[in-house]
Design a protein around this motif. Structure first.
Motif, PDB file in Angstrom:
ATOM      1  N   LEU A 108     -54.003 -89.035   1.819  1.00 53.77           N
ATOM      2  CA  LEU A 108     -53.803 -88.875   0.385  1.00 53.77           C
ATOM      3  C   LEU A 108     -55.121 -88.399  -0.226  1.00 53.77           C
ATOM      4  CD1 LEU A 108     -51.178 -89.547  -1.193  1.00 53.77           C
ATOM      5  CD2 LEU A 108     -52.375 -91.522  -2.097  1.00 53.77           C
ATOM      6  N   VAL A 109     -55.261 -87.093  -0.391  1.00 52.07           N
ATOM      7  CA  VAL A 109     -56.507 -86.538  -0.935  1.00 52.07           C
ATOM      8  C   VAL A 109     -56.201 -85.729  -2.194  1.00 52.07           C
ATOM      9  CG1 VAL A 109     -57.665 -86.448   1.299  1.00 52.07           C
ATOM     10  CG2 VAL A 109     -56.331 -84.487   0.550  1.00 52.07           C
ATOM     11  N   ASP A 110     -56.949 -85.996  -3.245  1.00 53.65           N
ATOM     12  CA  ASP A 110     -56.949 -85.218  -4.487  1.00 53.65           C
ATOM     13  C   ASP A 110     -55.551 -85.014  -5.089  1.00 53.65           C
ATOM     14  OD1 ASP A 110     -59.694 -85.049  -4.235  1.00 53.65           O
ATOM     15  OD2 ASP A 110     -59.618 -83.127  -3.202  1.00 53.65           O
ATOM     16  N   ASP A 111     -54.795 -84.086  -4.549  1.00 49.79           N
ATOM     17  CA  ASP A 111     -53.478 -83.747  -5.078  1.00 49.79           C
ATOM     18  C   ASP A 111     -52.641 -83.166  -3.947  1.00 49.79           C
ATOM     19  OD1 ASP A 111     -53.995 -80.875  -4.823  1.00 49.79           O
ATOM     20  OD2 ASP A 111     -55.291 -81.122  -6.555  1.00 49.79           O
ATOM     21  N   PRO A 112     -51.331 -82.973  -4.141  1.00 46.50           N
ATOM     22  CA  PRO A 112     -50.495 -82.453  -3.060  1.00 46.50           C
ATOM     23  C   PRO A 112     -50.966 -81.128  -2.472  1.00 46.50           C
ATOM     24  CG  PRO A 112     -49.111 -83.385  -4.765  1.00 46.50           C
ATOM     25  CD  PRO A 112     -50.515 -83.384  -5.309  1.00 46.50           C
ATOM     26  N   GLU A 113     -51.467 -80.224  -3.306  1.00 46.95           N
ATOM     27  CA  GLU A 113     -51.944 -78.934  -2.792  1.00 46.95           C
ATOM     28  C   GLU A 113     -53.104 -79.136  -1.824  1.00 46.95           C
ATOM     29  OE1 GLU A 113     -50.779 -75.960  -3.093  1.00 46.95           O
ATOM     30  OE2 GLU A 113     -49.313 -76.145  -4.715  1.00 46.95           O
ATOM     31  N   ALA A 114     -54.062 -79.966  -2.206  1.00 46.28           N
ATOM     32  CA  ALA A 114     -55.201 -80.234  -1.334  1.00 46.28           C
ATOM     33  C   ALA A 114     -54.766 -80.967  -0.076  1.00 46.28           C
ATOM     34  CB  ALA A 114     -56.253 -81.045  -2.085  1.00 46.28           C
ATOM     35  N   ALA A 115     -53.813 -81.886  -0.219  1.00 44.53           N
ATOM     36  CA  ALA A 115     -53.309 -82.614   0.945  1.00 44.53           C
ATOM     37  C   ALA A 115     -52.612 -81.668   1.914  1.00 44.53           C
ATOM     38  CB  ALA A 115     -52.361 -83.721   0.500  1.00 44.53           C
ATOM     39  N   ALA A 116     -51.881 -80.687   1.390  1.00 38.82           N
ATOM     40  CA  ALA A 116     -51.200 -79.715   2.241  1.00 38.82           C
ATOM     41  C   ALA A 116     -52.208 -78.890   3.034  1.00 38.82           C
ATOM     42  CB  ALA A 116     -50.306 -78.808   1.400  1.00 38.82           C
ATOM     43  N   VAL A 117     -53.263 -78.449   2.370  1.00 43.95           N
ATOM     44  CA  VAL A 117     -54.310 -77.670   3.054  1.00 43.95           C
ATOM     45  C   VAL A 117     -54.969 -78.510   4.142  1.00 43.95           C
ATOM     46  CG1 VAL A 117     -56.560 -76.564   2.757  1.00 43.95           C
ATOM     47  CG2 VAL A 117     -54.733 -76.146   1.093  1.00 43.95           C
ATOM     48  N   ALA A 118     -55.254 -79.770   3.829  1.00 44.04           N
ATOM     49  CA  ALA A 118     -55.902 -80.643   4.808  1.00 44.04           C
ATOM     50  C   ALA A 118     -54.993 -80.892   6.001  1.00 44.04           C
ATOM     51  CB  ALA A 118     -56.286 -81.968   4.143  1.00 44.04           C
ATOM     52  N   TYR A 119     -53.692 -81.083   5.759  1.00 43.75           N
ATOM     53  CA  TYR A 119     -52.776 -81.353   6.871  1.00 43.75           C
ATOM     54  C   TYR A 119     -52.608 -80.119   7.755  1.00 43.75           C
ATOM     55  CZ  TYR A 119     -49.237 -84.083   9.292  1.00 43.75           C
ATOM     56  OH  TYR A 119     -48.541 -84.796  10.246  1.00 43.75           O
ATOM     57  N   ALA A 120     -52.620 -78.940   7.151  1.00 43.21           N
ATOM     58  CA  ALA A 120     -52.489 -77.711   7.938  1.00 43.21           C
ATOM     59  C   ALA A 120     -53.614 -77.580   8.952  1.00 43.21           C
ATOM     60  CB  ALA A 120     -52.449 -76.497   7.016  1.00 43.21           C
ATOM     61  N   ALA A 165     -39.270 -82.187  -6.048  1.00 42.17           N
ATOM     62  CA  ALA A 165     -38.194 -82.350  -5.069  1.00 42.17           C
ATOM     63  C   ALA A 165     -36.910 -82.785  -5.757  1.00 42.17           C
ATOM     64  CB  ALA A 165     -38.590 -83.372  -4.011  1.00 42.17           C
ATOM     65  N   ALA A 166     -35.780 -82.395  -5.161  1.00 40.07           N
ATOM     66  CA  ALA A 166     -34.476 -82.691  -5.750  1.00 40.07           C
ATOM     67  C   ALA A 166     -34.070 -84.154  -5.616  1.00 40.07           C
ATOM     68  CB  ALA A 166     -33.420 -81.794  -5.109  1.00 40.07           C
ATOM     69  N   LYS A 167     -34.828 -84.924  -4.861  1.00 41.00           N
ATOM     70  CA  LYS A 167     -34.568 -86.357  -4.760  1.00 41.00           C
ATOM     71  C   LYS A 167     -35.902 -87.082  -4.814  1.00 41.00           C
ATOM     72  CE  LYS A 167     -33.482 -88.053  -0.736  1.00 41.00           C
ATOM     73  NZ  LYS A 167     -32.814 -88.323   0.558  1.00 41.00           N
ATOM     74  N   PRO A 168     -35.906 -88.328  -5.262  1.00 39.83           N
ATOM     75  CA  PRO A 168     -37.188 -89.049  -5.373  1.00 39.83           C
ATOM     76  C   PRO A 168     -37.738 -89.423  -4.007  1.00 39.83           C
ATOM     77  CG  PRO A 168     -35.337 -90.483  -5.968  1.00 39.83           C
ATOM     78  CD  PRO A 168     -34.772 -89.101  -5.782  1.00 39.83           C
ATOM     79  N   PRO A 169     -39.070 -89.546  -3.932  1.00 41.41           N
ATOM     80  CA  PRO A 169     -40.029 -89.203  -4.983  1.00 41.41           C
ATOM     81  C   PRO A 169     -40.201 -87.692  -5.086  1.00 41.41           C
ATOM     82  CG  PRO A 169     -41.190 -89.894  -3.011  1.00 41.41           C
ATOM     83  CD  PRO A 169     -39.739 -90.091  -2.725  1.00 41.41           C
ATOM     84  N   PRO A 170     -40.524 -87.177  -6.273  1.00 40.40           N
ATOM     85  CA  PRO A 170     -40.563 -85.724  -6.452  1.00 40.40           C
ATOM     86  C   PRO A 170     -41.743 -85.038  -5.794  1.00 40.40           C
ATOM     87  CG  PRO A 170     -41.250 -86.838  -8.456  1.00 40.40           C
ATOM     88  CD  PRO A 170     -40.759 -87.905  -7.523  1.00 40.40           C
ATOM     89  N   ARG A 171     -42.852 -85.754  -5.554  1.00 36.81           N
ATOM     90  CA  ARG A 171     -44.045 -85.137  -4.959  1.00 36.81           C
ATOM     91  C   ARG A 171     -44.051 -85.414  -3.459  1.00 36.81           C
ATOM     92  NH1 ARG A 171     -49.300 -86.823  -7.983  1.00 36.81           N
ATOM     93  NH2 ARG A 171     -49.963 -84.660  -7.727  1.00 36.81           N
ATOM     94  N   ARG A 172     -44.116 -84.333  -2.683  1.00 39.46           N
ATOM     95  CA  ARG A 172     -44.033 -84.431  -1.229  1.00 39.46           C
ATOM     96  C   ARG A 172     -44.912 -83.358  -0.587  1.00 39.46           C
ATOM     97  NH1 ARG A 172     -38.423 -86.169   0.569  1.00 39.46           N
ATOM     98  NH2 ARG A 172     -37.648 -87.453  -1.142  1.00 39.46           N
ATOM     99  N   ILE A 173     -45.110 -83.501   0.705  1.00 39.34           N
ATOM    100  CA  ILE A 173     -45.751 -82.478   1.539  1.00 39.34           C
ATOM    101  C   ILE A 173     -44.759 -82.154   2.653  1.00 39.34           C
ATOM    102  CG2 ILE A 173     -47.763 -81.900   2.938  1.00 39.34           C
ATOM    103  CD1 ILE A 173     -48.450 -82.618   0.067  1.00 39.34           C
ATOM    104  N   THR A 174     -44.626 -80.875   2.979  1.00 44.92           N
ATOM    105  CA  THR A 174     -43.683 -80.498   4.037  1.00 44.92           C
ATOM    106  C   THR A 174     -44.246 -79.365   4.880  1.00 44.92           C
ATOM    107  OG1 THR A 174     -41.387 -79.811   4.483  1.00 44.92           O
ATOM    108  CG2 THR A 174     -42.454 -78.829   2.562  1.00 44.92           C
TER     109      THR A 174
END
Length: 231
Positions: A108-120, A165-174
């Motif tokens: 869980l870093v900064d925000d979803p965009e940053a988390a996505a970059v880190a996970y990649a 996201a169309a179902k909760p929770p709305p913030r996700r990483i995929t």
């Protein structure tokens, strides 16, 4: 034009499916380790695969060679009960000696965009050995929802941030569509009558997210999910 269909497998019941799937994962792991020295597995979240994961501690071997990733994760604090890694740890990884550095949870870093970059950055350069995916009632898989970008173009990021996201929770990483497709095998795991309509729409050729990732995949179903109601 209808999308190519996967291979459909109907199991006797959900328990039989869970046992057969756990045995298949353990077998593919052993083959991958024997051939390439490691097993790279992408995990599905949600309730459906939990009983499969619960069977793996008795079936798996050479845990030091397993590398685990998540097809998606809810953007929630570590340890939150609705995170996919919390379910996986309770059912499976908390009971076996997979090295912590090879169980690749979402940080869980900064925000979803940053988390996505880190996970990649932690994804392997090679294809995954096996990707497990579920199916939502609307036809989504991982956190790739209808009406949202699926990331099928190779120019898309390997990991996407989802803010609505169309179902909760709305913030996700995929993981994006193209990165999920970079796998030697893909298994969709689908149980329950609530999923039957989505399966029927998939079979009818609708371009659901699952259908766009499903060509050449194996779809594991129980009889309730496989009733094929008319869309």
């Amino acid at each position: 034009m209808a999308l190519a269909t996967p291979n459909w497998h109907i199991h006797r019941d959900a328990d039989h499916l869970a046992q057969a799937l756990a045995e298949a994962i353990a077998r593919i792991a052993a083959e991958s380790i024997a051939q390439r020295g490691a097993f790279h597995l992408v995990l599905a979240g949600g309730h459906t695969p939990a009983s499969t994961y619960a069977r793996l501690p008795q079936l798996g071997r050479r845990w030091q060679d397993w590398h685990l990733y998540y097809g998606d994760e809810r953007y929630l604090p570590p340890g939150h009960p609705e995170r996919n890694d919390s379910m996986v740890e309770a059912q499976w990884t908390g009971k076996v000696p997979i090295p912590a550095q090879q169980h690749h949870r979402l940080a869980l870093v900064d925000d979803p965009e940053a988390a996505a970059v880190a996970y990649a950055r932690i994804l392997p350069p090679q294809d995954f050995d096996l990707v497990l995916l579920g199916l939502g009632e609307d036809g989504h898989c991982a956190s790739l929802f209808p009406g949202h970008a699926l990331g099928l173009d190779a120019g898309a990021p390997a990991v996407l941030a989802v803010d609505n996201a169309a179902k909760p929770p709305p913030r996700r990483i995929t993981l994006s569509g193209w990165r999920l497709l970079r796998s030697r095998k893909r298994f969709f795991v689908v149980t329950g009558a609530a999923k039957a309509a989505a399966i029927s729409r998939w079979r009818a050729g609708e371009p659901l997210p699952a259908a766009q990732l499903g060509a050449g995949a194996e779809v594991w179903m129980d009889p309730e999910a496989a009733r094929w109601p008319t869309p």
